[in-house]
Design a protein around this motif. Sequence first.
Motif, short mmCIF file in Angstrom:
data_model
loop_
_atom_site.label_atom_id
_atom_site.label_comp_id
_atom_site.label_asym_id
_atom_site.label_seq_id
_atom_site.Cartn_x
_atom_site.Cartn_y
_atom_site.Cartn_z
N TYR A 174 41.28 25.88 -16.01
CA TYR A 174 41.19 24.29 -14.98
C TYR A 174 41.59 23.82 -16.59
O TYR A 174 40.94 23.22 -17.02
CB TYR A 174 39.90 23.89 -14.47
N ALA A 175 42.35 23.10 -15.51
CA ALA A 175 42.91 21.42 -17.09
C ALA A 175 41.70 19.89 -15.85
O ALA A 175 42.49 19.90 -15.12
CB ALA A 175 44.07 21.26 -17.62
N SER A 176 41.09 19.34 -16.92
CA SER A 176 41.26 17.40 -16.38
C SER A 176 42.52 16.70 -16.57
O SER A 176 42.01 15.86 -15.41
CB SER A 176 39.63 17.48 -16.94
N ARG A 177 43.43 17.21 -17.50
CA ARG A 177 44.02 15.99 -17.67
C ARG A 177 45.79 16.50 -16.85
O ARG A 177 45.62 18.10 -17.41
CB ARG A 177 44.32 15.22 -18.28
N HIS A 209 31.82 22.35 -27.80
CA HIS A 209 31.10 22.31 -27.37
C HIS A 209 30.63 23.18 -26.24
O HIS A 209 31.53 24.18 -25.50
CB HIS A 209 31.02 20.79 -26.01
N ALA A 210 30.11 24.62 -26.29
CA ALA A 210 30.07 25.31 -25.90
C ALA A 210 29.65 25.72 -24.35
O ALA A 210 30.15 26.93 -23.72
CB ALA A 210 28.98 25.94 -26.40
N ILE A 211 29.03 25.06 -24.32
CA ILE A 211 28.99 24.79 -22.43
C ILE A 211 30.04 23.88 -22.24
O ILE A 211 30.12 22.93 -22.61
CB ILE A 211 28.00 24.42 -21.63
N HIS A 212 31.35 24.46 -20.90
CA HIS A 212 32.25 23.47 -20.15
C HIS A 212 31.54 23.51 -18.99
O HIS A 212 31.01 24.18 -18.42
CB HIS A 212 33.48 24.61 -20.76
N ILE A 213 31.97 21.81 -18.40
CA ILE A 213 31.88 21.58 -17.20
C ILE A 213 33.37 21.09 -16.45
O ILE A 213 34.19 20.14 -16.80
CB ILE A 213 31.08 20.10 -17.81
N ILE A 214 33.21 21.59 -15.54
CA ILE A 214 34.23 21.76 -14.10
C ILE A 214 33.97 21.21 -13.74
O ILE A 214 32.71 22.04 -12.81
CB ILE A 214 34.77 23.35 -14.63
N VAL A 215 34.38 20.33 -12.90
CA VAL A 215 34.09 19.48 -11.38
C VAL A 215 35.03 19.22 -10.32
O VAL A 215 36.27 18.64 -11.39
CB VAL A 215 33.59 18.39 -11.75
N LYS A 216 35.19 19.38 -9.71
CA LYS A 216 36.29 19.43 -8.29
C LYS A 216 35.57 19.53 -7.73
O LYS A 216 34.84 20.67 -6.54
CB LYS A 216 36.79 21.55 -8.03
N ASN A 217 36.25 18.31 -6.47
CA ASN A 217 35.53 17.94 -5.81
C ASN A 217 33.60 17.29 -5.30
O ASN A 217 33.57 18.94 -4.23
CB ASN A 217 36.04 18.62 -4.07
N PHE A 270 35.67 19.05 -21.03
CA PHE A 270 35.42 19.65 -18.63
C PHE A 270 37.22 20.46 -18.69
O PHE A 270 37.81 20.07 -17.50
CB PHE A 270 35.87 18.08 -18.45
N ASP A 271 37.32 21.41 -19.37
CA ASP A 271 38.77 22.01 -19.44
C ASP A 271 37.83 23.41 -19.73
O ASP A 271 37.33 23.34 -20.55
CB ASP A 271 39.49 21.69 -20.32
#
Length: 181
Positions: free
Chosen positions: A47-50, A132-140, A29-30
Amino acid sequence: MSDAQQQAVLKIAKEVRHQIVSQPRYGVFDSINFGIQGTDTVILRGYASRPVLKSDIENAVKRIEGVKNLKNEIEVLPLSNMDDRIRAAVYASIYSFAPLQKYSGNRGVGNRMPSVARAAGGITNDPPTGFHAIHIIVKNGNVTLTGVVLSESDLAMAEMRANQVAGVFSVTNELQVEQKS
């Protein structure tokens, strides 16, 4: 730039990359990347999730030999239960889909029982471990996919799987297809 300077910059780049990907809190998630300005200034972006991940990476990169200046432009994603739910759902949608399971080091390994951290604070506080080769970034509610996949069809499938998740407002696909040499 002289040959010696180029070699010094290459050495810094390898070490910065190593420091980012080897952070224990860096995960699916980063998405952190960097640039080198001149011969001794590192610019961190992504992007960092934490929040602690941003400071952990900054502290690790500051200690690299040859790094004189550091610009930390890493954005810490907002803490949100909705975004956390979307992270979990997009993760499950992509990595439980058989043709995309090859992009996870956790094939066949799942958390059947949620951990105490996940139950208390959500998947952001207890992300899936492993490569994980696919990173998932979620923002709003907006999802961005980053990483490298093997084919255009895998790129398209990952985007479709993310778009199918309820509550996702948009999907930006920044996945790259591996270049064959």
